[in-house]
Design a protein around this motif. Structure first.
Motif, PDB file in Angstrom:
ATOM      1  N   LEU A   5       0.679  -1.216   0.158  1.00  0.00           N
ATOM      2  CA  LEU A   5       0.029  -0.071   0.225  1.00  0.00           C
ATOM      3  C   LEU A   5       0.760   1.275  -0.082  1.00  0.00           C
ATOM      4  N   ARG A   6       0.260   2.225  -0.397  1.00  0.00           N
ATOM      5  CA  ARG A   6       0.932   3.504  -0.544  1.00  0.00           C
ATOM      6  C   ARG A   6      -0.150   4.736   0.180  1.00  0.00           C
ATOM      7  N   THR A   7       0.365   5.380   1.009  1.00  0.00           N
ATOM      8  CA  THR A   7      -0.438   6.558   1.624  1.00  0.00           C
ATOM      9  C   THR A   7       0.089   7.572   2.194  1.00  0.00           C
ATOM     10  N   THR A   8      -0.740   8.725   2.351  1.00  0.00           N
ATOM     11  CA  THR A   8      -0.133   9.885   3.105  1.00  0.00           C
ATOM     12  C   THR A   8      -0.732   9.968   4.454  1.00  0.00           C
ATOM     13  N   ASP A   9      -1.725   9.060   4.663  1.00  0.00           N
ATOM     14  CA  ASP A   9      -2.380   8.902   6.187  1.00  0.00           C
ATOM     15  C   ASP A   9      -1.250   8.568   7.206  1.00  0.00           C
ATOM     16  N   PRO A  10      -0.883   9.273   8.099  1.00  0.00           N
ATOM     17  CA  PRO A  10       0.032   8.717   9.034  1.00  0.00           C
ATOM     18  C   PRO A  10      -0.346   7.673  10.040  1.00  0.00           C
ATOM     19  N   THR A  11      -1.508   7.388  10.027  1.00  0.00           N
ATOM     20  CA  THR A  11      -2.135   6.270  10.762  1.00  0.00           C
ATOM     21  C   THR A  11      -2.362   4.909  10.247  1.00  0.00           C
ATOM     22  N   ILE A  12      -2.551   4.955   8.848  1.00  0.00           N
ATOM     23  CA  ILE A  12      -2.538   3.389   8.315  1.00  0.00           C
ATOM     24  C   ILE A  12      -1.484   2.486   8.501  1.00  0.00           C
ATOM     25  N   ILE A  13      -0.210   3.340   8.318  1.00  0.00           N
ATOM     26  CA  ILE A  13       1.109   2.457   8.111  1.00  0.00           C
ATOM     27  C   ILE A  13       1.232   1.746   9.484  1.00  0.00           C
ATOM     28  N   PRO A  14       1.111   2.348  10.605  1.00  0.00           N
ATOM     29  CA  PRO A  14       1.640   1.493  11.822  1.00  0.00           C
ATOM     30  C   PRO A  14       0.560   0.412  12.165  1.00  0.00           C
ATOM     31  N   TRP A  15      -0.828   0.985  11.786  1.00  0.00           N
ATOM     32  CA  TRP A  15      -1.845   0.070  11.989  1.00  0.00           C
ATOM     33  C   TRP A  15      -1.819  -1.302  11.199  1.00  0.00           C
ATOM     34  N   ALA A  16      -1.532  -1.131   9.774  1.00  0.00           N
ATOM     35  CA  ALA A  16      -1.352  -2.072   8.935  1.00  0.00           C
ATOM     36  C   ALA A  16      -0.158  -3.006   9.320  1.00  0.00           C
ATOM     37  N   THR A  17       1.022  -2.257   9.687  1.00  0.00           N
ATOM     38  CA  THR A  17       2.332  -3.119  10.094  1.00  0.00           C
ATOM     39  C   THR A  17       1.876  -3.824  11.437  1.00  0.00           C
ATOM     40  N   ALA A  18       1.152  -3.455  12.509  1.00  0.00           N
ATOM     41  CA  ALA A  18       1.007  -4.234  13.454  1.00  0.00           C
ATOM     42  C   ALA A  18      -0.026  -5.529  13.304  1.00  0.00           C
ATOM     43  N   ILE A  19      -1.007  -5.119  12.250  1.00  0.00           N
ATOM     44  CA  ILE A  19      -1.805  -6.394  12.034  1.00  0.00           C
ATOM     45  C   ILE A  19      -1.042  -7.490  11.262  1.00  0.00           C
ATOM     46  N   LEU A  20      -0.404  -6.797  10.134  1.00  0.00           N
ATOM     47  CA  LEU A  20       0.541  -8.117   9.377  1.00  0.00           C
ATOM     48  C   LEU A  20       1.478  -8.586  10.311  1.00  0.00           C
ATOM     49  N   GLN A  21       2.186  -7.988  11.246  1.00  0.00           N
ATOM     50  CA  GLN A  21       3.279  -8.641  11.877  1.00  0.00           C
ATOM     51  C   GLN A  21       2.583  -9.595  12.927  1.00  0.00           C
ATOM     52  N   ARG A  46       4.172   7.358   2.029  1.00  0.00           N
ATOM     53  CA  ARG A  46       4.972   6.483   2.244  1.00  0.00           C
ATOM     54  C   ARG A  46       4.462   5.013   1.983  1.00  0.00           C
ATOM     55  N   ARG A  47       5.264   4.026   1.703  1.00  0.00           N
ATOM     56  CA  ARG A  47       4.914   2.868   1.171  1.00  0.00           C
ATOM     57  C   ARG A  47       5.131   1.527   2.217  1.00  0.00           C
TER      58      ARG A  47
END
Length: 71
Positions: A5-21, A46-47
């Motif tokens: 995924l690619r986003t400018t939303d600073p909340t999505i990256i940490p959320w997605a990272t936590a779920i995937l990990q 960010r990607r």
């Protein structure tokens, strides 16, 4: 390595990272330090990247958690 995924939303990256990990999928965040170029305004996306073998499972996990991937 595939773009998940690619986003400018600073909340999505940490959320997605936590779920995937939590699912045992290793993720890598790209373009973290690009804020130096845009003056910390957050206009450059960010990607989140995963290994080729994990792409299908990672997309399914994000879809199940209503995280938009654009794919």
């Amino acid at each position: 390595m595939k773009e998940l995924l690619r986003t400018t939303d600073p909340t999505i990256i940490p959320w997605a990272t936590a779920i995937l990990q939590g699912e045992g999928i290793e993720v890598f965040e790209f373009d973290v330090h690009m804020s130096v170029l845009d003056g910390s305004m957050g206009i450059l996306p960010r990607r989140l990247m995963v290994g080729d073998r994990d792409l299908f499972m990672a997309l399914a996990v994000l879809k199940d958690n209503n995280i938009p991937t654009g794919q």
